[in-house]
Write an enzyme that holds these catalytic residues in place. Sequence first.
Site, PDB file in Angstrom:
ATOM      1  NE  ARG A  51     -11.641  12.536  -5.103  1.00  0.00           N
ATOM      2  CZ  ARG A  51     -11.963  13.749  -4.621  1.00  0.00           C
ATOM      3  NH1 ARG A  51     -12.370  13.884  -3.362  1.00  0.00           N
ATOM      4  NH2 ARG A  51     -11.881  14.820  -5.382  1.00  0.00           N
ATOM      5  CE1 TYR A 103      -1.125 -11.158  -2.503  1.00  0.00           C
ATOM      6  CE2 TYR A 103      -1.729  -8.937  -1.840  1.00  0.00           C
ATOM      7  CZ  TYR A 103      -1.369  -9.838  -2.824  1.00  0.00           C
ATOM      8  OH  TYR A 103      -1.253  -9.424  -4.124  1.00  0.00           O
ATOM      9  CG  ASP A 175      -6.974  -9.578   5.171  1.00  0.00           C
ATOM     10  OD1 ASP A 175      -8.026 -10.069   4.742  1.00  0.00           O
ATOM     11  OD2 ASP A 175      -5.999  -9.280   4.449  1.00  0.00           O
ATOM     12  CE  LYS A 200      -7.592 -12.139  -4.027  1.00  0.00           C
ATOM     13  NZ  LYS A 200      -7.155 -10.960  -3.425  1.00  0.00           N
TER      14      LYS A 200
END
Length: 384
Positions: A51, A103, A175, A200
């Site tokens: 982690r 989005y 973004d 993406k």
Amino acid sequence: MGSKDLKFNSKTIHGGQKPDKAYGAVMPPIYQTSTYAQSTPGGHKGFEYSRSANPTRTALENSLASIEYGQFGLAFASGLAAMDAVIKLLNPGDEVISTNDLYGGSYRLFSQIFEKYGITFHFIGMQDPNKIEAYINDKTKLIWVETPTNPMMNIIDIKAVSQLAKKHAILLAVDNTFATPYLQRPLDLGADIVMHSATKYLGGHSDVVVGGLVVKEEALAQKLYFIQNASGAVCGPMDSFLVLRGIKTLHVRMQRHCENGEAIANYLANHPKIEKVYWPGFEDHPNHDIAKEQMNGFGGMISFITKGGSYKDAIKIVEKLQLFTLAESLGGVESLAGHPASMTHASIPKEEREKSGVIDALIRLSVGIEDKDDLIADLEQAIG
Ligand code: P1T
């Protein structure tokens, strides 16, 4: 030659990367492990628990930092997990100014998760950066920009917004999912944080869900690393490997996405049944000049509406498409079509989404890298 000196088309392949220390593997091995042997408590080789850090994820994080011209990269379990970490920099009472065309999942994260922890979001049109200042007060801690916007392809002037943010000592996050660093480099334009849905274009093959952040400043990076480890929404080793592999061809894929995007935008703009095409490459796009200045091309994302188009007409077209797959997401090698109002942006209330132009008749295309003539033929048979 250090990877800092490389040109972009070499950074995608070599940026931040070295052959693996153990056997010289050219591709970073998938370190599918949760933990690492220690000789004595704290006696380890730089990794103690996956982690906190994992060598395959570190390789991806170094690559992200390199291609975005930053210093520090962080990889998360999804784009939204990366955004979640950014908002966790804030405290109850703080305010955020965000673009109103973004989005649907980003809007939902801000308005349905973080609003209830006492953070206020102002969703506003940012095409004219002068309109932003009216929303700034001493509680404003972050400006959130998405450009080109999803799905209306509005362009926001990153440099102008960054000057405003600096004047008021506010963080600016961009973004960069739609543009990718092949087309646009927000940190160079003055942003503090670049965010990606690496799901993406960076991944590029529709086979993974991953998010990324890149920053220049060490103090900010340390705060984000703390949140990444303390909240725990990290990217796994297999997914890190897949995005690393995708990034190696980002520049050649983006070149073709741009070429095909231009061909399809022009085809649609000249089609007698099409009312409006949203694509920043058109000279009459309201922010075409800014797009030309801050981007190296206009990308493969296009939205459009048909003449007199209705919800029914849009659904008929997306159902008829064959080579374009009707699906959420974007940025993969294959072309996708979507109906934002009922799919990617359904979580934005109708009234709110229609304010930014996301009407029921709108269709969004993610133009892939197939032969453009086949894509145009598919649109031709579907639009009729
Ligand atoms: O899906 P995820 O990796 O969590 O990323 C969210 C996200 C953030 N920012 C932008 C600009 C995005 O487009 C997305 C995800 N978008 C879709 C799934 C879509 O079809 O628009």
